[in-house]
Design an enzyme around this catalytic site. Structure first.
Site, PDB file in Angstrom:
ATOM      1  N   CYS A  44     -11.202 -67.991 -74.248  1.00  0.00           N
ATOM      2  CA  CYS A  44     -12.321 -68.544 -73.481  1.00  0.00           C
ATOM      3  C   CYS A  44     -12.697 -67.643 -72.307  1.00  0.00           C
ATOM      4  O   CYS A  44     -13.856 -67.288 -72.126  1.00  0.00           O
ATOM      5  CB  CYS A  44     -11.934 -69.941 -72.999  1.00  0.00           C
ATOM      6  SG  CYS A  44     -13.211 -70.755 -72.063  1.00  0.00           S
ATOM      7  N   CYS A  49     -16.094 -68.277 -74.218  1.00  0.00           N
ATOM      8  CA  CYS A  49     -17.056 -69.062 -73.433  1.00  0.00           C
ATOM      9  C   CYS A  49     -17.623 -68.340 -72.216  1.00  0.00           C
ATOM     10  O   CYS A  49     -18.832 -68.295 -72.015  1.00  0.00           O
ATOM     11  CB  CYS A  49     -16.399 -70.340 -72.916  1.00  0.00           C
ATOM     12  SG  CYS A  49     -14.977 -70.947 -73.832  1.00  0.00           S
ATOM     13  N   LYS A  52     -19.489 -64.890 -72.761  1.00  0.00           N
ATOM     14  CA  LYS A  52     -20.655 -65.259 -73.583  1.00  0.00           C
ATOM     15  C   LYS A  52     -21.750 -65.869 -72.724  1.00  0.00           C
ATOM     16  O   LYS A  52     -22.904 -65.477 -72.768  1.00  0.00           O
ATOM     17  CB  LYS A  52     -20.174 -66.212 -74.682  1.00  0.00           C
ATOM     18  CG  LYS A  52     -21.193 -66.756 -75.641  1.00  0.00           C
ATOM     19  CD  LYS A  52     -21.813 -68.057 -75.272  1.00  0.00           C
ATOM     20  CE  LYS A  52     -20.931 -69.230 -74.993  1.00  0.00           C
ATOM     21  NZ  LYS A  52     -20.415 -69.926 -76.149  1.00  0.00           N
ATOM     22  N   TYR A 180     -21.974 -71.368 -84.522  1.00  0.00           N
ATOM     23  CA  TYR A 180     -22.549 -71.323 -83.175  1.00  0.00           C
ATOM     24  C   TYR A 180     -22.419 -69.942 -82.539  1.00  0.00           C
ATOM     25  O   TYR A 180     -23.298 -69.503 -81.801  1.00  0.00           O
ATOM     26  CB  TYR A 180     -21.999 -72.450 -82.297  1.00  0.00           C
ATOM     27  CG  TYR A 180     -20.615 -72.257 -81.724  1.00  0.00           C
ATOM     28  CD1 TYR A 180     -20.442 -71.622 -80.511  1.00  0.00           C
ATOM     29  CD2 TYR A 180     -19.480 -72.719 -82.382  1.00  0.00           C
ATOM     30  CE1 TYR A 180     -19.178 -71.456 -79.962  1.00  0.00           C
ATOM     31  CE2 TYR A 180     -18.221 -72.563 -81.848  1.00  0.00           C
ATOM     32  CZ  TYR A 180     -18.072 -71.922 -80.637  1.00  0.00           C
ATOM     33  OH  TYR A 180     -16.821 -71.749 -80.099  1.00  0.00           O
ATOM     34  N   GLU A 184     -25.591 -67.786 -81.046  1.00  0.00           N
ATOM     35  CA  GLU A 184     -25.542 -67.403 -79.622  1.00  0.00           C
ATOM     36  C   GLU A 184     -25.710 -65.894 -79.469  1.00  0.00           C
ATOM     37  O   GLU A 184     -26.470 -65.425 -78.616  1.00  0.00           O
ATOM     38  CB  GLU A 184     -24.211 -67.850 -79.012  1.00  0.00           C
ATOM     39  CG  GLU A 184     -24.138 -69.363 -78.849  1.00  0.00           C
ATOM     40  CD  GLU A 184     -22.805 -69.863 -78.299  1.00  0.00           C
ATOM     41  OE1 GLU A 184     -22.782 -70.983 -77.762  1.00  0.00           O
ATOM     42  OE2 GLU A 184     -21.787 -69.163 -78.423  1.00  0.00           O
ATOM     43  N   HIS A 438     -37.847 -88.105 -62.354  1.00  0.00           N
ATOM     44  CA  HIS A 438     -39.148 -87.517 -62.636  1.00  0.00           C
ATOM     45  C   HIS A 438     -39.470 -86.403 -61.655  1.00  0.00           C
ATOM     46  O   HIS A 438     -39.178 -86.553 -60.469  1.00  0.00           O
ATOM     47  CB  HIS A 438     -40.211 -88.624 -62.540  1.00  0.00           C
ATOM     48  CG  HIS A 438     -41.556 -88.164 -62.960  1.00  0.00           C
ATOM     49  ND1 HIS A 438     -41.858 -87.884 -64.285  1.00  0.00           N
ATOM     50  CD2 HIS A 438     -42.687 -87.918 -62.246  1.00  0.00           C
ATOM     51  CE1 HIS A 438     -43.121 -87.494 -64.357  1.00  0.00           C
ATOM     52  NE2 HIS A 438     -43.644 -87.501 -63.139  1.00  0.00           N
ATOM     53  N   GLU A 443     -35.562 -87.019 -68.519  1.00  0.00           N
ATOM     54  CA  GLU A 443     -36.053 -88.406 -68.461  1.00  0.00           C
ATOM     55  C   GLU A 443     -36.554 -88.869 -69.822  1.00  0.00           C
ATOM     56  O   GLU A 443     -36.640 -90.068 -70.081  1.00  0.00           O
ATOM     57  CB  GLU A 443     -37.144 -88.559 -67.396  1.00  0.00           C
ATOM     58  CG  GLU A 443     -38.446 -87.861 -67.701  1.00  0.00           C
ATOM     59  CD  GLU A 443     -39.502 -88.059 -66.593  1.00  0.00           C
ATOM     60  OE1 GLU A 443     -39.670 -89.202 -66.135  1.00  0.00           O
ATOM     61  OE2 GLU A 443     -40.144 -87.065 -66.209  1.00  0.00           O
TER      62      GLU A 443
HETATM   63  C1  FAD Z   1     -17.316 -65.949 -78.808  1.00  0.00           C
HETATM   64  C2  FAD Z   1     -16.716 -67.306 -78.495  1.00  0.00           C
HETATM   65  C3  FAD Z   1     -17.422 -68.184 -77.707  1.00  0.00           C
HETATM   66  C4  FAD Z   1     -16.884 -69.425 -77.406  1.00  0.00           C
HETATM   67  N1  FAD Z   1     -17.616 -70.273 -76.634  1.00  0.00           N
HETATM   68  C5  FAD Z   1     -17.122 -71.496 -76.328  1.00  0.00           C
HETATM   69  C6  FAD Z   1     -17.865 -72.378 -75.505  1.00  0.00           C
HETATM   70  O1  FAD Z   1     -18.975 -72.069 -75.083  1.00  0.00           O
HETATM   71  N2  FAD Z   1     -17.314 -73.576 -75.211  1.00  0.00           N
HETATM   72  C7  FAD Z   1     -16.085 -73.956 -75.672  1.00  0.00           C
HETATM   73  O2  FAD Z   1     -15.619 -75.044 -75.355  1.00  0.00           O
HETATM   74  N3  FAD Z   1     -15.358 -73.130 -76.457  1.00  0.00           N
HETATM   75  C8  FAD Z   1     -15.850 -71.912 -76.795  1.00  0.00           C
HETATM   76  N4  FAD Z   1     -15.105 -71.063 -77.569  1.00  0.00           N
HETATM   77  C9  FAD Z   1     -13.814 -71.539 -78.120  1.00  0.00           C
HETATM   78  C10 FAD Z   1     -12.681 -71.440 -77.107  1.00  0.00           C
HETATM   79  O3  FAD Z   1     -12.615 -70.145 -76.573  1.00  0.00           O
HETATM   80  C11 FAD Z   1     -11.370 -71.805 -77.789  1.00  0.00           C
HETATM   81  O4  FAD Z   1     -11.508 -73.054 -78.445  1.00  0.00           O
HETATM   82  C12 FAD Z   1     -10.217 -71.885 -76.801  1.00  0.00           C
HETATM   83  O5  FAD Z   1     -10.037 -70.648 -76.140  1.00  0.00           O
HETATM   84  C13 FAD Z   1      -8.926 -72.277 -77.534  1.00  0.00           C
HETATM   85  O6  FAD Z   1      -7.846 -72.304 -76.630  1.00  0.00           O
HETATM   86  P1  FAD Z   1      -6.372 -72.059 -77.129  1.00  0.00           P
HETATM   87  O7  FAD Z   1      -5.502 -72.316 -75.945  1.00  0.00           O
HETATM   88  O8  FAD Z   1      -6.118 -72.808 -78.373  1.00  0.00           O
HETATM   89  O9  FAD Z   1      -6.312 -70.525 -77.553  1.00  0.00           O
HETATM   90  P2  FAD Z   1      -6.736 -69.200 -76.802  1.00  0.00           P
HETATM   91  O10 FAD Z   1      -7.607 -69.462 -75.638  1.00  0.00           O
HETATM   92  O11 FAD Z   1      -7.270 -68.295 -77.860  1.00  0.00           O
HETATM   93  O12 FAD Z   1      -5.379 -68.621 -76.245  1.00  0.00           O
HETATM   94  C14 FAD Z   1      -4.356 -68.178 -77.069  1.00  0.00           C
HETATM   95  C15 FAD Z   1      -3.577 -67.126 -76.319  1.00  0.00           C
HETATM   96  O13 FAD Z   1      -2.365 -66.862 -77.032  1.00  0.00           O
HETATM   97  C16 FAD Z   1      -2.092 -65.480 -76.955  1.00  0.00           C
HETATM   98  N5  FAD Z   1      -1.185 -65.150 -78.051  1.00  0.00           N
HETATM   99  C17 FAD Z   1      -1.436 -65.185 -79.390  1.00  0.00           C
HETATM  100  N6  FAD Z   1      -0.335 -64.865 -80.095  1.00  0.00           N
HETATM  101  C18 FAD Z   1       0.647 -64.623 -79.156  1.00  0.00           C
HETATM  102  C19 FAD Z   1       2.024 -64.267 -79.267  1.00  0.00           C
HETATM  103  N7  FAD Z   1       2.620 -64.092 -80.461  1.00  0.00           N
HETATM  104  N8  FAD Z   1       2.718 -64.080 -78.109  1.00  0.00           N
HETATM  105  C20 FAD Z   1       2.144 -64.261 -76.907  1.00  0.00           C
HETATM  106  N9  FAD Z   1       0.852 -64.611 -76.761  1.00  0.00           N
HETATM  107  C21 FAD Z   1       0.113 -64.797 -77.876  1.00  0.00           C
HETATM  108  C22 FAD Z   1      -3.461 -64.855 -77.079  1.00  0.00           C
HETATM  109  O14 FAD Z   1      -3.465 -63.517 -76.581  1.00  0.00           O
HETATM  110  C23 FAD Z   1      -4.300 -65.797 -76.229  1.00  0.00           C
HETATM  111  O15 FAD Z   1      -4.370 -65.394 -74.882  1.00  0.00           O
HETATM  112  C24 FAD Z   1     -15.607 -69.796 -77.882  1.00  0.00           C
HETATM  113  C25 FAD Z   1     -14.869 -68.899 -78.663  1.00  0.00           C
HETATM  114  C26 FAD Z   1     -15.418 -67.662 -78.966  1.00  0.00           C
HETATM  115  C27 FAD Z   1     -14.631 -66.700 -79.806  1.00  0.00           C
END
Ligand code: FAD
Length: 453
Positions: A44, A49, A52, A180, A184, A438, A443
C-alpha cells in the site's frame, strides 16, 4: 505467555496488516517482532494505494488546467509543461517519509523490527538469514504479488511495481487487464499525456462492479481519449529497444512504447515453507484460514492479501485488529465483510458500497432502482464533457438501501459517508428525509425520488 519463546508473536511482513497487528499486539503488552524483506508499510505505502493516488492527483492536473480557461484563467498552452522525473522524485520522497513514520510507530510501540526474508522452520521458529527466532504465535502477513500471463515476450512486460519507478514516460502505452489497477493506470497515463490503450479479454472491464458503472465508465474513459479494446487479448510481445510489437488474439498486430500487465495478483508465499509445515494452501495459492485467521497449524495465523479476502488495505487493517484482540485481548471479535466500501481512482472516480443490481437480483431481493446522471456543476463553465452517475439499489420489501454506486469527481469521498448509513441499516425513507448539502454532487443521493426500475 511462557517466556520459553523469544517473542509472544512474530509477524512476517510489515505491510498494512502486519504493521497494524504488531503495533496493536505490542500495545496490549505482547512481546512482538515483525520481519520485513523489502519495505516498511508494504504494498500500500510503497507500490500501491499511496503512490497510485499521488500519481492520480498529478494526472488530474491536466484536466484542471484545461478547465481553468472557463473560469477566466489564461494559461498559454506553450507555457505548460510536465516533468515525469519530478513527479517520481517527489513521490519517492513522500514514500520515504512514510517509511520512517511506520518505523517509528513500530519502535514506539516496542516492536522489534527484523530486516530480512523470513521462512518458517517449525511451528514456533522463524528463520531470517542465519538467525532463528522463536514465538508462541507466528502470523503470515506477506501480501500478494503481480502475475504476468505466461506468453512469449512476458519478460518485457511491466507490472504496477515497476510503473512507480519508470525513468521516463513513453509516448504510447498499452495496459493489459480489466481490474481496478488497470483502469487506474490507464487514467494516470492518459492524464499525463500518454496515448493509452487498454486491452482486456472480457466483454467489459471491472467485473464484479455494477453493470451501469462499468458501461458509464467505459464511455467516460473513451471521451478522455483512452482506447478500449475489449474481447481481445495479447498473445505475444516482441521488443526492440523501447518499441513493443504486440500480437493480439484477433490476428492484428499493434506497436506501442510500453506494456503494463494488471492481470491479477497471487499470494506471496514463496520460500516460506508453509506447506512443509502443514499450512494448507487452496487452489488459487492462498493460505487457508478459518474465520479466526487460524491455519491448519495451531500456532500459525495469516491475514491480508495472502488469505484471498478482498485485497484492500482497510480489510487487512480490520483483520489485524480482530486477530490482535483474539490473541492478546479478550479473545472476542469477528471480522465483518458486509458493506465494504471501495473506490477506484480511475478518472472520473468510482465509489461503491453494498450489492450491485445484478448481485441483489441474484440474491432474490425485489428491487427499486434509482439512478441519476448529470453534468457536475464544475464543468458547466469549463464546458468539459464529463458526466456523473449515481445509483441506489433498494430492497423493495424492507426499503433498505443495499447498494450505492457512483462514477464522478470525489466518488470515494462521498461513498465513505454512505457506507456508514448503509451499515447502520438506512432505508430509502432515511435518505429521502435527509437534507442535501447544496450545491454539491453528493446531494443527488438524497434527492432521487422516482425509481427507474
Ligand atoms: C497498484 C495497487 C494499488 C492499490 N490501491 C489500493 C487502494 O487504493 N485502496 C486499497 O484499499 N488497497 C489498494 N491496494 C491493495 C493494498 O495495497 C493491499 O490490499 C494491502 O497492501 C494488503 O496488505 P497486506 O498486509 O496483506 O500485504 P502487503 O501490504 O503487501 O505487505 C506484505 C509485506 O510482507 C513482506 N514480505 C513478503 N514475504 C516476506 C518474507 N518471506 N519475509 C519478510 N517479509 C515478507 C512484503 O515485502 C510486504 O512488505 C492496491 C494494491 C496495488 C498493487
Amino acid at each position: 505467555m511462557a517466556e520459553r519463546y523469544d517473542f509472544d508473536l512474530i509477524v512476517i511482513g510489515a505491510g498494512s496488516g502486519g504493521v497494524r497487528l504488531a503495533r496493536m499486539s505490542a500495545q496490549r503488552g505482547a512481546r512482538v517482532a515483525v520481519v520485513e524483506s523489502r519495505y516498511l508499510g508494504g504494498t500500500c505505502v510503497n507500490v500501491g494505494c499511496v503512490p497510485k493516488k499521488l500519481f492520480v492527483y498529478g494526472a488530474h492536473v491536466s484536466d484542471d488546467l484545461e478547465d481553468a480557461a472557463g473560469y477566466g484563467w489564461h494559461i498559454p498552452h506553450d507555457q505548460v509543461s510536465f516533468d515525469w522525473p519530478t513527479l517520481v522524485a517527489n513521490k519517492n520522497a513522500e514514500i520515504e517519509r512514510l517509511n520512517g513514520i511506520y518505523g517509528r510507530l513500530l519502535e514506539n510501540a516496542g516492536v522489534t523490527i527484523i530486516n530480512g526474508t523470513a521462512a518458517l522452520h517449525d511451528a514456533n521458529t522463524v528463520v531470517v538469514g542465519d538467525r532463528s527466532y522463536t514465538a508462541g504465535h507466528i502470523t503470515v502477513a506477506t501480501g500478494s504479488w503481480p502475475v504476468v500471463p505466461d506468453i512469449p515476450g512476458k519478460e518485457s512486460i511491466l507490472t504496477s511495481n515497476e510503473m512507480f519507478y519508470l525513468p521516463q514516460l513513453p509516448r504510447e502505452a498499452v495496459i493489459w487487464g480489466g481490474g481496478y489497477i488497470a483502469v487506474e493506470f490507464a487514467g494516470i497515463l492518459a492524464g499525463l499525456g500518454v496515448d493509452t490503450t487498454l486491452i482486456y479479454r472480457g466483454e467489459r472491464f471491472l467485473r464484479g462492479f455494477d453493470d451501469d458503472i462499468r458501461t458509464f465508465l467505459a464511455d467516460e474513459m473513451t471521451k478522455k481519449g483512452i482506447k478500449l479494446k475489449f474481447g481481445v487479448t495479447i498473445e505475444s510481445v516482441s521488443s526492440d529497444n523501447s518499441h513493443y510489437s504486440l500480437a493480439l488474439s484477433d490476428g492484428s498486430v499493434m506497436t506501442t512504447g510500453l506494456v503494463m500487465a494488471a492481470t491479477g495478483r497471487r499470494a506471496l508465499v514463496d520460500g516460506l515453507g508453509l506447506e512443509q509445515l502443514g499450512v494448507e494452501l487452496n487452489q488459487s495459492g492462498h493460505v487457508v484460514v478459518d474465520e479466526h485467521f487460524q491455519t491448519a497449524v495451531p500456532s500459525v495465523t495469516a491475514l491480508g492479501d495472502v488469505i484471498g479476502t478482498p485485497q484492500l488495505t482497510p480489510v487487512a487493517l480490520a483483520q489485524a485488529m480482530v486477530l490482535s484482540r483474539r490473541l492478546f485481548g479478550d479473545g472476542k471479535g469477528e471480522m465483518d465483510y458486509s458493506f465494504i466500501p471501495t473506490a477506484v481512482f480511475c478518472q472520473p472516480n468510482i465509489g461503491t458500497v453494498g450489492l450491485t443490481e445484478a448481485e441483489a437480483r441474484e440474491a432474490g431481493h425485489s428491487l427499486r432502482i434509482f439512478r441519476s446522471e448529470f453534468r457536475p456543476m464544475k464543468y458547466t463553465l469549463s464546458g468539459r464533457d464529463e458526466r456523473c452517475l449515481m445509483k441506489l439499489v433498494v430492497d423493495a420489501d424492507t426499503d433498505r438501501v443495499i447498494g450505492a454506486h457512483m462514477v464522478g469527481p470525489d466518488a470515494g469521498e462521498i461513498t465513505q459517508g454512505l457506507a456508514v448509513a448503509m451499515k447502520a441499516g438506512a432505508t430509502k425513507a432515511d435518505f429521502d428525509s435527509t437534507l442535501g448539502i447544496h450545491p454539491t454532487s453528493a446531494e443527488e443521493f438524497v434527492t432521487m425520488r422516482e425509481p427507474v426500475a
